[in-house]
Design a protein around this motif. Structure first.
Motif, PDB file in Angstrom:
ATOM      1  N   MET A 198       0.818  -1.210   0.000  1.00  0.00           N
ATOM      2  CA  MET A 198       0.000   0.000   0.000  1.00  0.00           C
ATOM      3  C   MET A 198       0.855   1.265   0.000  1.00  0.00           C
ATOM      4  SD  MET A 198      -3.232  -0.555  -0.318  1.00  0.00           S
ATOM      5  CE  MET A 198      -3.842   1.059   0.076  1.00  0.00           C
ATOM      6  N   GLU A 199       2.097   1.165   0.377  1.00  0.00           N
ATOM      7  CA  GLU A 199       2.955   2.360   0.416  1.00  0.00           C
ATOM      8  C   GLU A 199       3.003   3.072  -0.930  1.00  0.00           C
ATOM      9  OE1 GLU A 199       4.400   3.926   3.044  1.00  0.00           O
ATOM     10  OE2 GLU A 199       3.220   2.490   4.187  1.00  0.00           O
ATOM     11  N   ARG A 200       2.912   2.309  -2.005  1.00  0.00           N
ATOM     12  CA  ARG A 200       2.927   2.875  -3.359  1.00  0.00           C
ATOM     13  C   ARG A 200       1.817   3.902  -3.565  1.00  0.00           C
ATOM     14  NH1 ARG A 200       1.489  -0.619  -8.781  1.00  0.00           N
ATOM     15  NH2 ARG A 200       1.526   1.138 -10.198  1.00  0.00           N
ATOM     16  N   TRP A 201       0.717   3.734  -2.860  1.00  0.00           N
ATOM     17  CA  TRP A 201      -0.472   4.557  -3.086  1.00  0.00           C
ATOM     18  C   TRP A 201      -0.626   5.704  -2.091  1.00  0.00           C
ATOM     19  CZ3 TRP A 201      -1.542   3.399  -7.739  1.00  0.00           C
ATOM     20  CH2 TRP A 201      -1.399   2.094  -8.200  1.00  0.00           C
ATOM     21  N   VAL A 202       0.229   5.816  -1.117  1.00  0.00           N
ATOM     22  CA  VAL A 202       0.131   6.890  -0.131  1.00  0.00           C
ATOM     23  C   VAL A 202       0.211   8.241  -0.850  1.00  0.00           C
ATOM     24  CG1 VAL A 202       1.251   8.010   1.844  1.00  0.00           C
ATOM     25  CG2 VAL A 202       1.044   5.513   1.770  1.00  0.00           C
ATOM     26  N   GLY A 203      -0.760   9.092  -0.574  1.00  0.00           N
ATOM     27  CA  GLY A 203      -0.809  10.414  -1.186  1.00  0.00           C
ATOM     28  C   GLY A 203      -1.401  10.433  -2.585  1.00  0.00           C
ATOM     29  N   LYS A 204      -1.737   9.271  -3.127  1.00  0.00           N
ATOM     30  CA  LYS A 204      -2.350   9.183  -4.461  1.00  0.00           C
ATOM     31  C   LYS A 204      -3.861   9.267  -4.323  1.00  0.00           C
ATOM     32  CE  LYS A 204       1.636   8.326  -6.366  1.00  0.00           C
ATOM     33  NZ  LYS A 204       2.428   9.400  -6.870  1.00  0.00           N
ATOM     34  N   VAL A 205      -4.529   9.405  -5.461  1.00  0.00           N
ATOM     35  CA  VAL A 205      -5.978   9.587  -5.476  1.00  0.00           C
ATOM     36  C   VAL A 205      -6.690   8.329  -5.947  1.00  0.00           C
ATOM     37  CG1 VAL A 205      -7.886  10.899  -6.496  1.00  0.00           C
ATOM     38  CG2 VAL A 205      -5.771  12.065  -5.851  1.00  0.00           C
ATOM     39  N   ALA A 206      -7.722   7.952  -5.196  1.00  0.00           N
ATOM     40  CA  ALA A 206      -8.605   6.849  -5.581  1.00  0.00           C
ATOM     41  C   ALA A 206     -10.022   7.385  -5.688  1.00  0.00           C
ATOM     42  CB  ALA A 206      -8.554   5.731  -4.548  1.00  0.00           C
ATOM     43  N   ILE A 207     -10.736   6.901  -6.674  1.00  0.00           N
ATOM     44  CA  ILE A 207     -12.171   7.157  -6.768  1.00  0.00           C
ATOM     45  C   ILE A 207     -12.860   5.833  -6.490  1.00  0.00           C
ATOM     46  CG2 ILE A 207     -14.083   7.707  -8.324  1.00  0.00           C
ATOM     47  CD1 ILE A 207     -12.287   9.786  -9.651  1.00  0.00           C
ATOM     48  N   VAL A 208     -13.808   5.854  -5.545  1.00  0.00           N
ATOM     49  CA  VAL A 208     -14.549   4.655  -5.161  1.00  0.00           C
ATOM     50  C   VAL A 208     -16.026   4.928  -5.392  1.00  0.00           C
ATOM     51  CG1 VAL A 208     -15.121   3.047  -3.291  1.00  0.00           C
ATOM     52  CG2 VAL A 208     -12.821   4.055  -3.413  1.00  0.00           C
ATOM     53  N   THR A 209     -16.643   4.154  -6.282  1.00  0.00           N
ATOM     54  CA  THR A 209     -18.074   4.315  -6.535  1.00  0.00           C
ATOM     55  C   THR A 209     -18.856   3.489  -5.521  1.00  0.00           C
ATOM     56  OG1 THR A 209     -18.340   2.485  -8.105  1.00  0.00           O
ATOM     57  CG2 THR A 209     -17.568   4.595  -9.007  1.00  0.00           C
ATOM     58  N   GLY A 210     -20.063   3.923  -5.227  1.00  0.00           N
ATOM     59  CA  GLY A 210     -20.871   3.210  -4.250  1.00  0.00           C
ATOM     60  C   GLY A 210     -20.261   3.246  -2.861  1.00  0.00           C
ATOM     61  N   ALA A 211     -19.693   4.388  -2.499  1.00  0.00           N
ATOM     62  CA  ALA A 211     -18.939   4.514  -1.244  1.00  0.00           C
ATOM     63  C   ALA A 211     -19.781   4.894  -0.037  1.00  0.00           C
ATOM     64  CB  ALA A 211     -17.811   5.535  -1.428  1.00  0.00           C
ATOM     65  N   SER A 212     -21.094   4.919  -0.175  1.00  0.00           N
ATOM     66  CA  SER A 212     -21.932   5.358   0.944  1.00  0.00           C
ATOM     67  C   SER A 212     -22.278   4.246   1.924  1.00  0.00           C
ATOM     68  CB  SER A 212     -23.223   5.992   0.420  1.00  0.00           C
ATOM     69  OG  SER A 212     -23.982   5.029  -0.299  1.00  0.00           O
ATOM     70  N   ILE A 245      -6.247   5.334  -8.859  1.00  0.00           N
ATOM     71  CA  ILE A 245      -6.998   4.111  -8.552  1.00  0.00           C
ATOM     72  C   ILE A 245      -8.478   4.385  -8.791  1.00  0.00           C
ATOM     73  CG2 ILE A 245      -7.641   2.442  -6.756  1.00  0.00           C
ATOM     74  CD1 ILE A 245      -5.114   3.422  -5.200  1.00  0.00           C
ATOM     75  N   LEU A 246      -9.136   3.444  -9.450  1.00  0.00           N
ATOM     76  CA  LEU A 246     -10.589   3.483  -9.574  1.00  0.00           C
ATOM     77  C   LEU A 246     -11.129   2.171  -9.042  1.00  0.00           C
ATOM     78  CD1 LEU A 246     -13.377   4.497 -10.581  1.00  0.00           C
ATOM     79  CD2 LEU A 246     -12.792   3.486 -12.822  1.00  0.00           C
ATOM     80  N   VAL A 247     -12.072   2.259  -8.111  1.00  0.00           N
ATOM     81  CA  VAL A 247     -12.761   1.076  -7.613  1.00  0.00           C
ATOM     82  C   VAL A 247     -14.221   1.192  -8.043  1.00  0.00           C
ATOM     83  CG1 VAL A 247     -13.411  -0.309  -5.605  1.00  0.00           C
ATOM     84  CG2 VAL A 247     -11.205   0.894  -5.628  1.00  0.00           C
ATOM     85  N   GLY A 289      -1.764   3.101 -13.035  1.00  0.00           N
ATOM     86  CA  GLY A 289      -2.764   3.000 -11.982  1.00  0.00           C
ATOM     87  C   GLY A 289      -3.394   1.624 -11.907  1.00  0.00           C
ATOM     88  N   GLN A 290      -4.449   1.558 -11.115  1.00  0.00           N
ATOM     89  CA  GLN A 290      -5.188   0.319 -10.905  1.00  0.00           C
ATOM     90  C   GLN A 290      -6.680   0.587 -11.050  1.00  0.00           C
ATOM     91  OE1 GLN A 290      -3.969  -2.890 -10.015  1.00  0.00           O
ATOM     92  NE2 GLN A 290      -2.004  -1.992 -10.593  1.00  0.00           N
ATOM     93  N   ILE A 291      -7.357  -0.338 -11.721  1.00  0.00           N
ATOM     94  CA  ILE A 291      -8.815  -0.301 -11.799  1.00  0.00           C
ATOM     95  C   ILE A 291      -9.319  -1.631 -11.265  1.00  0.00           C
ATOM     96  CG2 ILE A 291     -10.846  -0.158 -13.294  1.00  0.00           C
ATOM     97  CD1 ILE A 291      -9.141   1.635 -15.151  1.00  0.00           C
ATOM     98  N   VAL A 292     -10.185  -1.544 -10.259  1.00  0.00           N
ATOM     99  CA  VAL A 292     -10.730  -2.727  -9.605  1.00  0.00           C
ATOM    100  C   VAL A 292     -12.234  -2.735  -9.831  1.00  0.00           C
ATOM    101  CG1 VAL A 292     -11.022  -3.936  -7.409  1.00  0.00           C
ATOM    102  CG2 VAL A 292      -8.932  -2.611  -7.842  1.00  0.00           C
ATOM    103  N   ASN A 293     -12.747  -3.839 -10.370  1.00  0.00           N
ATOM    104  CA  ASN A 293     -14.183  -3.994 -10.580  1.00  0.00           C
ATOM    105  C   ASN A 293     -14.713  -5.006  -9.561  1.00  0.00           C
ATOM    106  OD1 ASN A 293     -14.211  -2.276 -12.860  1.00  0.00           O
ATOM    107  ND2 ASN A 293     -13.482  -3.950 -14.129  1.00  0.00           N
ATOM    108  N   ILE A 294     -15.612  -4.553  -8.719  1.00  0.00           N
ATOM    109  CA  ILE A 294     -16.200  -5.400  -7.693  1.00  0.00           C
ATOM    110  C   ILE A 294     -17.454  -6.060  -8.260  1.00  0.00           C
ATOM    111  CG2 ILE A 294     -17.218  -5.466  -5.372  1.00  0.00           C
ATOM    112  CD1 ILE A 294     -14.269  -4.607  -5.356  1.00  0.00           C
ATOM    113  N   SER A 295     -17.601  -7.349  -8.009  1.00  0.00           N
ATOM    114  CA  SER A 295     -18.826  -8.036  -8.408  1.00  0.00           C
ATOM    115  C   SER A 295     -19.359  -8.816  -7.218  1.00  0.00           C
ATOM    116  CB  SER A 295     -18.578  -8.982  -9.591  1.00  0.00           C
ATOM    117  OG  SER A 295     -17.795 -10.082  -9.194  1.00  0.00           O
ATOM    118  N   SER A 296     -20.562  -9.244  -7.354  1.00  0.00           N
ATOM    119  CA  SER A 296     -21.201 -10.016  -6.306  1.00  0.00           C
ATOM    120  C   SER A 296     -20.614 -11.426  -6.249  1.00  0.00           C
ATOM    121  CB  SER A 296     -22.701 -10.089  -6.595  1.00  0.00           C
ATOM    122  OG  SER A 296     -23.321 -11.043  -5.788  1.00  0.00           O
ATOM    123  N   VAL A 297     -20.705 -12.048  -5.098  1.00  0.00           N
ATOM    124  CA  VAL A 297     -20.318 -13.449  -4.954  1.00  0.00           C
ATOM    125  C   VAL A 297     -21.152 -14.316  -5.888  1.00  0.00           C
ATOM    126  CG1 VAL A 297     -21.892 -13.963  -3.038  1.00  0.00           C
ATOM    127  CG2 VAL A 297     -19.767 -15.245  -3.268  1.00  0.00           C
TER     128      VAL A 297
END
Length: 163
Positions: free
Chosen positions: A1-15, A86-88, A136-144
């Motif tokens: 995770m040190e690589r990402w310190v101070g970097k920007v991530a956008i997380v959708t559905g973050a509520s 980062i985009l989640v 960067g990294q793009i992570v796509n979350i899906s349901s089990v």
């Protein structure tokens, strides 16, 4: 995770749920997180709880079915926080209707969120990453449900777990 310190991530559905948890863990690790959701007040409350953490949580109202909302969030992030690294893609849902007796408007809403919203956010993130030589990294979350054979009458081809 040190690589990402101070970097920007956008997380959708973050509520709430997984998106809320991901945003929290990233902020605690030192990432600047722009959390997106229709229920922005939930993210604002979480931002207050995380105010003393290494990173920061920014709350942005965004309806993932609206391309303009998504584009505006990426522009705002670049202007007010920094370039996205980062985009989640976590926002998604189930139309709660059956395939046989289903409500087409609910299918459309689900498809717009789960597929078109994810594609739009991914496109915007990649534009920024390419234009700025960001690995960067793009992570796509899906349901089990995407990884198992389950039978639920109200889950069909438009469920976030299937597509």
């Amino acid at each position: 995770m040190e690589r990402w310190v101070g970097k920007v991530a956008i997380v959708t559905g973050a509520s709430s749920g997984i998106g809320e948890s991901i945003a929290e863990k990233l902020v605690k690790a030192g990432v600047l997180v722009v959390g997106l959701a229709r229920r922005v007040e939930n993210i604002e409350a979480n931002a207050k709880k995380l105010a003393t953490c290494k990173g920061k949580l920014y709350a942005m109202k965004c309806d993932m079915t609206k391309e303009e909302d998504i584009i505006n969030v990426f522009q705002w992030t670049t202007k007010n926080v920094s370039l996205v690294h980062i985009l989640v893609n976590n926002a998604g849902g189930n139309p709660g209707t059956t395939l046989i007796d289903g409500d087409a408007s609910r299918w459309r809403q689900c498809f717009e969120t789960n597929i078109i919203g994810l594609l739009t956010a991914t496109r915007e993130a990649i534009k920024i990453m390419r234009d700025n030589n960001i690995e960067g990294q793009i992570v796509n979350i899906s349901s089990v449900l995407a990884h198992s054979n389950w039978y639920f009458p109200t889950i069909n081809a438009f469920d976030d777990g299937f597509v």
